[in-house]
Design an enzyme around this catalytic site. Structure first.
Site, PDB file in Angstrom:
ATOM      1  N   HIS A   1       9.579  -0.232   9.355  1.00  0.00           N
ATOM      2  CA  HIS A   1       8.517  -1.236   9.358  1.00  0.00           C
ATOM      3  C   HIS A   1       8.660  -2.191   8.158  1.00  0.00           C
ATOM      4  O   HIS A   1       9.107  -3.324   8.303  1.00  0.00           O
ATOM      5  CB  HIS A   1       7.141  -0.561   9.312  1.00  0.00           C
ATOM      6  CG  HIS A   1       6.782   0.171  10.571  1.00  0.00           C
ATOM      7  ND1 HIS A   1       6.848  -0.412  11.808  1.00  0.00           N
ATOM      8  CD2 HIS A   1       6.337   1.435  10.773  1.00  0.00           C
ATOM      9  CE1 HIS A   1       6.458   0.455  12.741  1.00  0.00           C
ATOM     10  NE2 HIS A   1       6.140   1.587  12.125  1.00  0.00           N
TER      11      HIS A   1
ATOM     12  N   ASP B   1       0.851  -1.200   0.000  1.00  0.00           N
ATOM     13  CA  ASP B   1       0.000   0.000   0.000  1.00  0.00           C
ATOM     14  C   ASP B   1       0.889   1.254   0.000  1.00  0.00           C
ATOM     15  O   ASP B   1       0.883   2.031   0.939  1.00  0.00           O
ATOM     16  CB  ASP B   1      -0.937  -0.003   1.226  1.00  0.00           C
ATOM     17  CG  ASP B   1      -0.200  -0.073   2.561  1.00  0.00           C
ATOM     18  OD1 ASP B   1       0.960  -0.549   2.602  1.00  0.00           O
ATOM     19  OD2 ASP B   1      -0.777   0.363   3.584  1.00  0.00           O
TER      20      ASP B   1
HETATM   21  O1  RIB Z   1       2.281  -0.393  11.091  1.00  0.00           O
HETATM   22  C1  RIB Z   1       3.170  -0.183  10.046  1.00  0.00           C
HETATM   23  C2  RIB Z   1       2.535  -0.528   8.718  1.00  0.00           C
HETATM   24  O2  RIB Z   1       1.423   0.336   8.507  1.00  0.00           O
HETATM   25  C3  RIB Z   1       3.436  -0.363   7.530  1.00  0.00           C
HETATM   26  O3  RIB Z   1       3.137  -1.352   6.578  1.00  0.00           O
HETATM   27  C4  RIB Z   1       3.066   0.998   7.014  1.00  0.00           C
HETATM   28  O4  RIB Z   1       3.329   1.144   5.639  1.00  0.00           O
HETATM   29  C5  RIB Z   1       1.599   1.078   7.316  1.00  0.00           C
HETATM   30  O5  RIB Z   1       0.874   0.484   6.302  1.00  0.00           O
HETATM   31 CA    CA Z   2       2.776  -0.734   4.227  1.00  0.00          CA
END
Ligand code: RIB
Ligand code: CA
Length: 316
Positions: free
Chosen positions: A242, A10
């Site tokens: 992340h 995303d």
């Molecule tokens: O919590 C972190 C996630 O949430 C990552 O994938 C960031 O891109 C958001 O989508």
């Molecule tokens: Ca993400």
């Protein structure tokens, strides 16, 4: 042989960093990007995926659009205050010249996994809707996938979307519960480890200094995202890593310490989206809703310095 990867994404600033990290890693062969709502609506996620592949000069990689809404109920909406209105730190890029491949993300995942049994690794770094839909379309992908390495969830720590839940899981808890229960090799790279990996301003500056279009794009989009983190976490310098942590796990799982636990995802009430591991031993009376659930790998420790060095070495 590089490992075949489908990244379900995303994008998203940290998704963009993860995609570029994968594209610059010789251990990996990215065979497709599938898109999902989350940081942005799915239509914009698709446009951003196409833009990223154009920047990387990899328009040979197909982009396939995924679901617009979670399994149960409508998408609750994007997070422009985290990733910008455009999901790219308000860089306001021109429209892509390329187009997505026809068909659904779920059908593409099924087609690719079944065409190369035991070879394709799925790396979801957004909500898990497309993955659950692919399982629904062809349950045999569970026996034919190589591995699923996902960014999402929080086993032993608080959430980030709510006090209880991490954002990707919170956006479609029903799908996540299907994915964790499918009996396939799943590894959860969640906040338990990603909140231990801090890419500082000094690290981020290395993207600005690097003479390649991927690093230059990251340097352009990351300030908006960094400002969000620093405003949310007083005293913080830079960002948490992340989505790239899931890519790092695929390249080198020895970066992480894992536990094996059955997991359920809370779908009700104020804890909706919380990933609950069963920490007890064996088959006992306390199993309850965890009874019959397969154990999954949950990352609980990480060598942050080595992970940061790996990612930066590939892009800067
Ligand atoms: O919590 C972190 C996630 O949430 C990552 O994938 C960031 O891109 C958001 O989508
Ligand atoms: Ca993400």
């Amino acid at each position: 042989m590089p490992r075949k990867l489908i990244i379900d994404t995303d994008p998203g600033v940290d998704d963009s960093m993860a995609i570029f990290f994968a594209l610059r890693s010789p251990e990996l062969d990215v065979i497709g990007l599938t898109t999902i709502f989350g940081n942005v609506h799915t239509d914009l996620a698709t446009i951003n995926a196409l833009r990223l592949l154009e920047i990387a000069g990899r328009t040979d990689i197909p982009v396939v659009q995924g679901a617009s809404d979670p399994l149960a109920g409508p998408f609750k909406g994007p997070v422009p205050f985290v990733h910008g209105d455009d999901g790219q730190g308000n860089a306001h890029l021109p429209p892509p010249h390329t187009r997505p491949r026809e068909g659904s993300a779920a059908a593409f995942i099924v087609e690719q996994v079944m065409a190369a049994p035991g070879q394709v690794t799925l790396v979801p770094i957004g909500p898990l809707t497309n993955i659950a839909l692919a399982l629904r379309l062809e349950p045999r992908i569970a026996q034919n996938v190589r591995e699923v390495v996902l960014m999402g969830g929080n086993a032993l720590c608080p959430g980030n979307a709510t006090p209880a839940a991490e954002a990707n899981i919170h956006n479609d808890p029903e799908a996540a519960d299907v994915v964790f229960g499918a009996g396939w090799p799943v590894t959860m790279v969640g906040l338990d480890v990603t909140h231990q990996v801090n890419m500082t301003r000094a690290h981020l500056e290395r993207y600005a200094q690097a003479d390649n279009p991927l690093a230059q794009h990251i340097a352009r989009i990351v300030p908006f995202y960094r400002d969000y983190f620093e405003s949310q976490h007083p005293g913080m310098d830079g960002i948490y890593v992340h989505d790239s942590s899931a890519i790092a796990y695929v390249i080198d799982p020895t970066l992480f310490v894992t536990e094996r636990w059955p997991l359920r995802v809370e779908t009700q009430g104020i804890s909706r989206g919380k990933t609950w591991p069963f920490l007890g031993q064996g088959d006992n009376d306390r199993l309850g809703p965890w009874r019959g659930r397969p154990p999954v790998n949950v990352c609980v420790g990480v060598d942050a310095e080595r992970l940061l060095a790996l990612e930066l070495s590939r892009l800067t």
